[in-house]
Design an enzyme around this catalytic site. Structure first.
Site, short mmCIF file in Angstrom:
data_model
loop_
_atom_site.label_atom_id
_atom_site.label_comp_id
_atom_site.label_asym_id
_atom_site.label_seq_id
_atom_site.Cartn_x
_atom_site.Cartn_y
_atom_site.Cartn_z
N HIS A 70 0.82 -1.21 0.00
CA HIS A 70 0.00 0.00 0.00
C HIS A 70 0.85 1.26 0.00
CE1 HIS A 70 0.19 0.83 4.46
NE2 HIS A 70 0.24 -0.49 4.56
N ASP A 184 5.80 1.55 6.94
CA ASP A 184 4.55 0.82 6.73
C ASP A 184 3.71 1.69 5.81
OD1 ASP A 184 2.10 -0.45 6.85
OD2 ASP A 184 1.73 0.00 8.97
N GLU A 215 -5.21 1.62 2.37
CA GLU A 215 -5.12 0.44 3.23
C GLU A 215 -5.36 0.81 4.68
OE1 GLU A 215 -3.01 -2.68 5.77
OE2 GLU A 215 -2.80 -0.49 5.67
N GLU A 216 -4.81 1.95 5.10
CA GLU A 216 -4.95 2.38 6.49
C GLU A 216 -6.36 2.86 6.82
OE1 GLU A 216 -2.75 1.62 8.43
OE2 GLU A 216 -0.76 1.76 7.50
N HIS A 325 3.43 3.14 12.68
CA HIS A 325 2.29 4.03 13.00
C HIS A 325 2.71 5.12 13.98
CE1 HIS A 325 -1.41 1.70 11.39
NE2 HIS A 325 -0.33 1.38 10.70
#
Length: 363
Positions: A70, A184, A215-216, A325
């Protein structure tokens, strides 16, 4: 990768991807970096949600192997401007609130990008009750240095503006260690780019390297990528949370420098066992460092892709990221290289007969 020059180019790519502005739903800058990096090596197309597909042809038109990573990162969105000029925001993706306080951010408006800092009520002015309760997301605001709503509006800031961490990636003193934001899943994106650069046309399949969006925000782009590409099998490349933090305990399955992380399970997906076993077999046969994990939390694009049409055998291979994150993550180039080697070995193994067997015998 060929020697030290290849490693330096890969580090440069990772840092460029990391630095790109790309909160969920606003991935355009990162998609362009991805496109430029692969355009000489694959045919480029797009889905209607913003995802990019780079198709590399082998010596057979199928099976169709989807490599998915992603493009987006966790971010924020402006939901309002207070009379004082402070910005209230909502999260784009999952944040642990305390990691946000006092961090620098970039607010993108129609007039450009504005630096701000995430603030909250100073402890000097808190009541005892306020001091003793956990920080809530609603306590936070962004300060862009203005003194009124009119001054913020004059900068072009308005409701709906995206916000991302203001962080520049860098090499650390430890050889091979990189620090930056959004590994990420920019680490997964870099793995796909490097694979498409390295592949010749002798692999027994069609490889589709995809950068998905949102995606998140619920793996929205995975759904459209699967519909567009109609894959026979999928390998999701992720920047996975490392668990080798201080006092981690005895079960460590995502150690920096430990190799490619092969995921058997997370709450969103039980990985295709036959495919996972094949990955482990290839890693052992080729002397590729790897680590196997069963996750208690989290999820990936695989949760959506596996459900497409009649079902798509899917697994996740990850590059461990410390402090995922948050504003600053750390990765090891050893893990990036191991992941590239492992996925490349799988690509040359996944011919029609092998994929059909995995489809019919997933256990």
């Amino acid at each position: 990768m060929k020697g030290e020059i290849g490693l330096m180019e890969l580090e440069k790519l990772l840092m460029e991807l990391s630095n790109g502005f790309g909160p969920s739903g606003f991935e355009g800058e990162v998609r362009e970096i991805f496109r430029r990096a692969v355009s000489d090596h694959a045919d480029i197309s797009y889905d209607n949600l913003g995802g990019i597909i780079a198709t590399h042809r082998g010596n057979a038109p199928e099976p169709k192997i989807l490599l998915a990573a992603h493009l987006d990162e966790v971010g924020l969105m402006v939901r309002g401007i207070l009379p004082s000029g402070y910005l209230k925001v909502v999260p784009l993706g999952s944040w642990f609130t305390p990691t946000l306080l006092a961090q620098e951010v970039r607010v993108r408006s129609k007039n450009g990008v504005h630096i701000g800092v995430i603030g909250a009520k100073p402890p000097h002015y808190m009541s005892e009750e306020e001091r003793n309760r956990p920080l809530k997301f609603g306590d936070l605001y962004i300060d862009v240095g203005v003194g009124s709503r009119d001054e913020a509006v004059a900068l072009g800031i308005e409701i709906g503006n995206p916000v991302a961490p203001a962080v520049q990636a860098a090499a650390m003193s430890q050889p091979g260690a990189l620090i930056g934001k959004a590994f990420d899943d920019r680490a997964g994106c870099a793995v796909i780019v490097q694979l498409l650069r390295e592949l010749d046309h002798s692999h027994p399949n069609l490889v589709m390297g995809a950068g998905t969006v949102q995606e998140e925000n619920g793996a929205k782009g995975a759904h459209t990528i699967a519909a567009y590409t109609q894959p026979d099998l999928c390998i999701v490349l992720e920047g996975t949370p490392a668990d080798d933090f201080a006092d981690a305990g005895s079960i460590i399955q995502g150690r920096l420098g430990g190799g490619a992380q092969i995921r058997r399970f997370d709450p969103s997906m039980v990985a295709n066992t036959a495919l996972v076993n094949l990955a482990i077999e290839e890693a052992q046969k080729n002397g590729i460092p790897y680590q196997v994990t069963v996750r208690e939390g989290g999820g990936t694009d695989g949760s959506e892709i596996q459900l497409h049409a009649n079902g798509v055998p899917t697994m996740v291979i990850g590059v461990p990221v410390r402090y995922a994150h948050s504003h600053h993550g750390i990765i090891s180039m050893k893990d990036v290289e191991a992941t590239i080697r492992l996925v490349k070995a799988l690509i040359f193994k996944l011919d029609r007969a092998v994929v059909e067997n995995i489809q019919q015998n997933p256990w």
